[in-house]
Scaffold this motif. Structure first.
Motif, short mmCIF file in Angstrom:
data_model
loop_
_atom_site.label_atom_id
_atom_site.label_comp_id
_atom_site.label_asym_id
_atom_site.label_seq_id
_atom_site.Cartn_x
_atom_site.Cartn_y
_atom_site.Cartn_z
N ARG A 99 -8.99 -0.37 4.82
CA ARG A 99 -9.10 -0.82 6.21
C ARG A 99 -8.48 -2.20 6.45
NH1 ARG A 99 -9.04 3.30 9.35
NH2 ARG A 99 -10.42 4.89 8.55
N LEU A 102 -4.80 -1.64 6.73
CA LEU A 102 -4.47 -0.92 7.96
C LEU A 102 -4.54 -1.86 9.17
CD1 LEU A 102 -6.37 2.43 7.34
CD2 LEU A 102 -3.90 2.04 7.16
N THR A 103 -5.54 -2.71 9.18
CA THR A 103 -5.69 -3.68 10.27
C THR A 103 -4.56 -4.70 10.24
OG1 THR A 103 -8.08 -3.40 10.22
CG2 THR A 103 -7.24 -5.39 11.29
N ARG A 104 -4.26 -5.21 9.06
CA ARG A 104 -3.20 -6.22 8.91
C ARG A 104 -1.85 -5.68 9.39
NH1 ARG A 104 -4.26 -7.22 3.99
NH2 ARG A 104 -2.75 -5.90 3.00
N HIS A 105 -1.59 -4.41 9.14
CA HIS A 105 -0.32 -3.80 9.53
C HIS A 105 -0.40 -3.09 10.88
CE1 HIS A 105 1.91 -4.69 5.86
NE2 HIS A 105 0.77 -4.49 5.23
N LYS A 106 -1.56 -3.22 11.54
CA LYS A 106 -1.77 -2.66 12.89
C LYS A 106 -1.40 -1.18 12.96
CE LYS A 106 -1.10 -7.13 14.95
NZ LYS A 106 -0.13 -8.10 15.30
N VAL A 107 -1.91 -0.42 12.00
CA VAL A 107 -1.65 1.02 11.95
C VAL A 107 -2.57 1.71 12.95
CG1 VAL A 107 -1.60 3.07 10.48
CG2 VAL A 107 -1.02 0.83 9.50
N THR A 108 -1.97 2.43 13.88
CA THR A 108 -2.75 3.11 14.92
C THR A 108 -3.22 4.48 14.44
OG1 THR A 108 -0.84 4.23 15.90
CG2 THR A 108 -1.33 1.98 16.70
N ASN A 109 -4.16 5.06 15.18
CA ASN A 109 -4.64 6.41 14.84
C ASN A 109 -3.52 7.44 14.95
OD1 ASN A 109 -7.26 5.66 14.23
ND2 ASN A 109 -7.97 5.92 16.34
N GLU A 111 -0.33 6.86 14.44
CA GLU A 111 0.53 6.68 13.27
C GLU A 111 -0.11 7.29 12.03
OE1 GLU A 111 2.94 2.58 14.44
OE2 GLU A 111 0.92 2.41 13.57
N ASN A 135 7.07 1.77 8.42
CA ASN A 135 7.99 0.73 8.91
C ASN A 135 9.35 1.32 9.28
OD1 ASN A 135 6.20 -1.43 8.87
ND2 ASN A 135 6.54 -1.76 6.71
N ARG A 138 8.80 3.03 12.65
CA ARG A 138 8.69 2.03 13.70
C ARG A 138 10.05 1.46 14.07
NH1 ARG A 138 3.39 -1.40 11.63
NH2 ARG A 138 1.81 -0.03 12.55
#
Length: 144
Positions: A99, A102-109, A111, A135, A138
């Motif tokens: 987590r 995932l938060t650091r890389h701003k991974v959305t649901n 994605e 990446n 993106r």
């Protein structure tokens, strides 16, 4: 024997089509200086530009991708070992369980859903490979 580079391949193929850098740039929708930078190895093309280069110069997209990103050869290269399904599932579980990453890389649901589909292809054997793919996706979406 010197290793083949993206720049060498582009310059050789451009010459085979008897195109100037300016003419090729016009076909690609970029500046002539960008083509020069690519041929001299001073820049890496985006994924969308790689696709346009391949289409315009009739080159293999996977070959161009691997020339532009040789560090990805172990992910998509023909000679990579087939990873067991258990290792693939383990890589996915580790990826979605991290987590903070995932938060650091701003991974959305959304994605995560796409990456889960990629995982089903059976070619991912380490959690960090998902970030590489994300990446790349993106970057391709930003340029469209």
């Amino acid at each position: 024997m010197k290793k083949e580079t993206l720049g060498q391949v582009l310059k050789q193929r451009r010459g085979a089509y008897d195109l100037t850098q300016r003419e090729l740039a016009r076909k690609l929708g970029v500046k002539a200086s960008h083509v020069a930078y690519l041929e001299n190895g001073r820049r890496r093309p985006s994924l969308s530009l790689l696709a346009r280069l391949a289409d315009t110069l009739a080159l293999d997209k996977q070959r161009l991708f691997l020339l532009a990103h040789p560090e990805a050869h172990w992910i998509v290269g023909k000679d990579r070992d087939a990873a067991p399904a258990k290792r693939q599932d383990n890589a996915w579980r580790k990826f979605v369980a991290d987590r903070p990453m995932l938060t650091r890389h701003k991974v959305t649901n959304q994605e995560l859903k796409v990456l889960q589909q990629v995982n089903m292809l059976g070619c991912i054997s380490a959690p960090n490979q998902f970030l590489f793919i994300l990446n790349a996706i993106r970057q391709a979406v930003e340029e469209e």
